[in-house]
Design a protein around this motif. Structure first.
Motif, PDB file in Angstrom:
ATOM      1  N   UNK A   1      -9.905   8.443  14.438  1.00  0.00           N
ATOM      2  CA  UNK A   1     -11.392   8.010  14.117  1.00  0.00           C
ATOM      3  C   UNK A   1     -11.869   8.163  12.549  1.00  0.00           C
ATOM      4  N   UNK A   2     -12.255   7.636  11.748  1.00  0.00           N
ATOM      5  CA  UNK A   2     -12.011   6.939  10.947  1.00  0.00           C
ATOM      6  C   UNK A   2     -13.285   7.908  10.444  1.00  0.00           C
ATOM      7  N   UNK A   3     -13.258   7.973   8.935  1.00  0.00           N
ATOM      8  CA  UNK A   3     -14.672   8.810   8.351  1.00  0.00           C
ATOM      9  C   UNK A   3     -13.914   7.964   6.832  1.00  0.00           C
ATOM     10  N   UNK A   4     -15.489   8.292   6.348  1.00  0.00           N
ATOM     11  CA  UNK A   4     -15.220   7.878   4.856  1.00  0.00           C
ATOM     12  C   UNK A   4     -15.369   9.198   3.995  1.00  0.00           C
ATOM     13  N   UNK A   5     -14.655   8.589   2.999  1.00  0.00           N
ATOM     14  CA  UNK A   5     -14.381   9.628   1.377  1.00  0.00           C
ATOM     15  C   UNK A   5     -14.820   9.179   0.589  1.00  0.00           C
ATOM     16  N   UNK A   6     -14.913   9.848  -1.102  1.00  0.00           N
ATOM     17  CA  UNK A   6     -15.211   9.244  -2.065  1.00  0.00           C
ATOM     18  C   UNK A   6     -14.725   9.611  -3.200  1.00  0.00           C
ATOM     19  N   UNK A   7     -13.817   9.179  -3.805  1.00  0.00           N
ATOM     20  CA  UNK A   7     -12.891   9.701  -4.762  1.00  0.00           C
ATOM     21  C   UNK A   7     -13.318   8.841  -6.547  1.00  0.00           C
ATOM     22  N   UNK A   8     -13.070   9.600  -7.227  1.00  0.00           N
ATOM     23  CA  UNK A   8     -13.459   9.590  -8.102  1.00  0.00           C
ATOM     24  C   UNK A   8     -12.249   9.349  -9.344  1.00  0.00           C
ATOM     25  N   UNK A   9     -12.164   8.196 -10.128  1.00  0.00           N
ATOM     26  CA  UNK A   9     -10.560   8.129 -10.897  1.00  0.00           C
ATOM     27  C   UNK A   9     -10.905   7.353 -12.380  1.00  0.00           C
ATOM     28  N   UNK A  10     -10.211   7.278 -13.281  1.00  0.00           N
ATOM     29  CA  UNK A  10     -10.379   6.423 -14.397  1.00  0.00           C
ATOM     30  C   UNK A  10     -10.251   4.868 -13.907  1.00  0.00           C
ATOM     31  N   UNK A  11     -11.542   4.371 -14.609  1.00  0.00           N
ATOM     32  CA  UNK A  11     -11.292   3.017 -14.624  1.00  0.00           C
ATOM     33  C   UNK A  11     -10.815   1.933 -14.481  1.00  0.00           C
ATOM     34  N   UNK A  12      -9.683   2.435 -16.179  1.00  0.00           N
ATOM     35  CA  UNK A  12      -8.628   1.722 -15.503  1.00  0.00           C
ATOM     36  C   UNK A  12      -7.685   1.712 -14.700  1.00  0.00           C
ATOM     37  N   UNK A  13      -7.283   3.103 -14.198  1.00  0.00           N
ATOM     38  CA  UNK A  13      -6.450   3.363 -13.492  1.00  0.00           C
ATOM     39  C   UNK A  13      -7.369   2.044 -11.454  1.00  0.00           C
ATOM     40  N   UNK A  14      -8.626   2.505 -11.551  1.00  0.00           N
ATOM     41  CA  UNK A  14      -8.915   1.570 -10.403  1.00  0.00           C
ATOM     42  C   UNK A  14      -8.992   0.303 -10.196  1.00  0.00           C
ATOM     43  N   UNK A  15      -8.623   0.135 -11.561  1.00  0.00           N
ATOM     44  CA  UNK A  15      -8.487  -1.636 -11.390  1.00  0.00           C
ATOM     45  C   UNK A  15      -6.747  -2.309 -11.162  1.00  0.00           C
ATOM     46  N   UNK A  16      -6.062  -0.794 -11.534  1.00  0.00           N
ATOM     47  CA  UNK A  16      -4.534  -1.173 -11.725  1.00  0.00           C
ATOM     48  C   UNK A  16      -4.337  -1.023  -9.958  1.00  0.00           C
ATOM     49  N   UNK A  17      -4.536   0.245  -9.675  1.00  0.00           N
ATOM     50  CA  UNK A  17      -4.940   0.109  -7.998  1.00  0.00           C
ATOM     51  C   UNK A  17      -5.290  -0.800  -7.434  1.00  0.00           C
ATOM     52  N   UNK A  18      -6.176  -1.441  -7.343  1.00  0.00           N
ATOM     53  CA  UNK A  18      -6.201  -2.661  -6.583  1.00  0.00           C
ATOM     54  C   UNK A  18      -5.647  -3.920  -7.389  1.00  0.00           C
ATOM     55  N   UNK A  19      -4.905  -3.563  -8.021  1.00  0.00           N
ATOM     56  CA  UNK A  19      -4.376  -5.262  -8.416  1.00  0.00           C
ATOM     57  C   UNK A  19      -2.783  -5.081  -7.513  1.00  0.00           C
ATOM     58  N   UNK A  20      -2.031  -3.825  -7.370  1.00  0.00           N
ATOM     59  CA  UNK A  20      -0.999  -3.335  -7.128  1.00  0.00           C
ATOM     60  C   UNK A  20      -1.580  -3.714  -5.327  1.00  0.00           C
ATOM     61  N   UNK A  21      -2.414  -3.500  -4.757  1.00  0.00           N
ATOM     62  CA  UNK A  21      -2.316  -3.489  -2.990  1.00  0.00           C
ATOM     63  C   UNK A  21      -3.072  -5.077  -2.782  1.00  0.00           C
ATOM     64  N   UNK A  22      -3.040  -5.809  -3.698  1.00  0.00           N
ATOM     65  CA  UNK A  22      -3.075  -7.096  -3.610  1.00  0.00           C
ATOM     66  C   UNK A  22      -2.146  -7.903  -3.332  1.00  0.00           C
ATOM     67  N   UNK A  23      -1.210  -7.858  -4.526  1.00  0.00           N
ATOM     68  CA  UNK A  23      -0.109  -8.091  -4.646  1.00  0.00           C
ATOM     69  C   UNK A  23       0.078  -7.607  -3.158  1.00  0.00           C
ATOM     70  N   UNK A  24       0.527  -6.843  -2.697  1.00  0.00           N
ATOM     71  CA  UNK A  24       1.741  -6.432  -1.563  1.00  0.00           C
ATOM     72  C   UNK A  24       0.443  -6.369  -0.343  1.00  0.00           C
ATOM     73  N   UNK A  25      -0.476  -7.300  -1.039  1.00  0.00           N
ATOM     74  CA  UNK A  25      -1.529  -7.505   0.535  1.00  0.00           C
ATOM     75  C   UNK A  25      -1.609  -6.543   1.534  1.00  0.00           C
ATOM     76  N   UNK A  26      -2.486  -5.255   0.416  1.00  0.00           N
ATOM     77  CA  UNK A  26      -2.533  -4.267   1.757  1.00  0.00           C
ATOM     78  C   UNK A  26      -4.205  -3.670   0.778  1.00  0.00           C
ATOM     79  N   UNK A  27      -4.758  -3.434   1.790  1.00  0.00           N
ATOM     80  CA  UNK A  27      -6.518  -2.528   0.753  1.00  0.00           C
ATOM     81  C   UNK A  27      -5.725  -0.956  -0.196  1.00  0.00           C
ATOM     82  N   UNK A  28      -6.515  -0.765  -0.646  1.00  0.00           N
ATOM     83  CA  UNK A  28      -6.812   0.634  -1.849  1.00  0.00           C
ATOM     84  C   UNK A  28      -6.768   1.594  -0.485  1.00  0.00           C
TER      85      UNK A  28
END
Length: 75
Positions: free
Chosen positions: A1-28
């Motif tokens: 069963x999946x549940x939702x979690x909200x995380x807060x982080x630095x905007x720059x880090x979020x952008x980098x991790x989104x880019x990394x996930x896209x390059x790895x063909x996966x999701x954050x």
């Protein structure tokens, strides 16, 4: 069963991790789940080592000094 979690982080880090996930063909979400799983597995795999972590008096010992200590002790 999946549940939702909200995380807060630095905007720059979020952008980098989104880019990394896209390059790895996966999701954050998948990256975060895998990170949490690996973190918990490490804790479970080495309970004795984890309990000893941080007990050395000199925490700034170098790898070379530690290897020398082990050689003197066991060789």
């Amino acid at each position: 069963m999946n549940a939702k979690i909200t995380l807060y982080s630095e905007k720059e880090l979020i952008e980098k991790i989104k880019k990394y996930a896209k390059e790895k063909n996966t999701s954050v979400s998948s990256l975060v789940n895998e990170f949490f799983k690996s973190l918990l597995e490490k804790e479970e795999d080495f309970p004795i080592t984890n309990s000893l972590s941080g007990i050395l008096k000199n925490k700034n010992i170098s790898k070379e000094d530690y290897e020398k200590h082990l050689e003197e002790k066991y060789l």
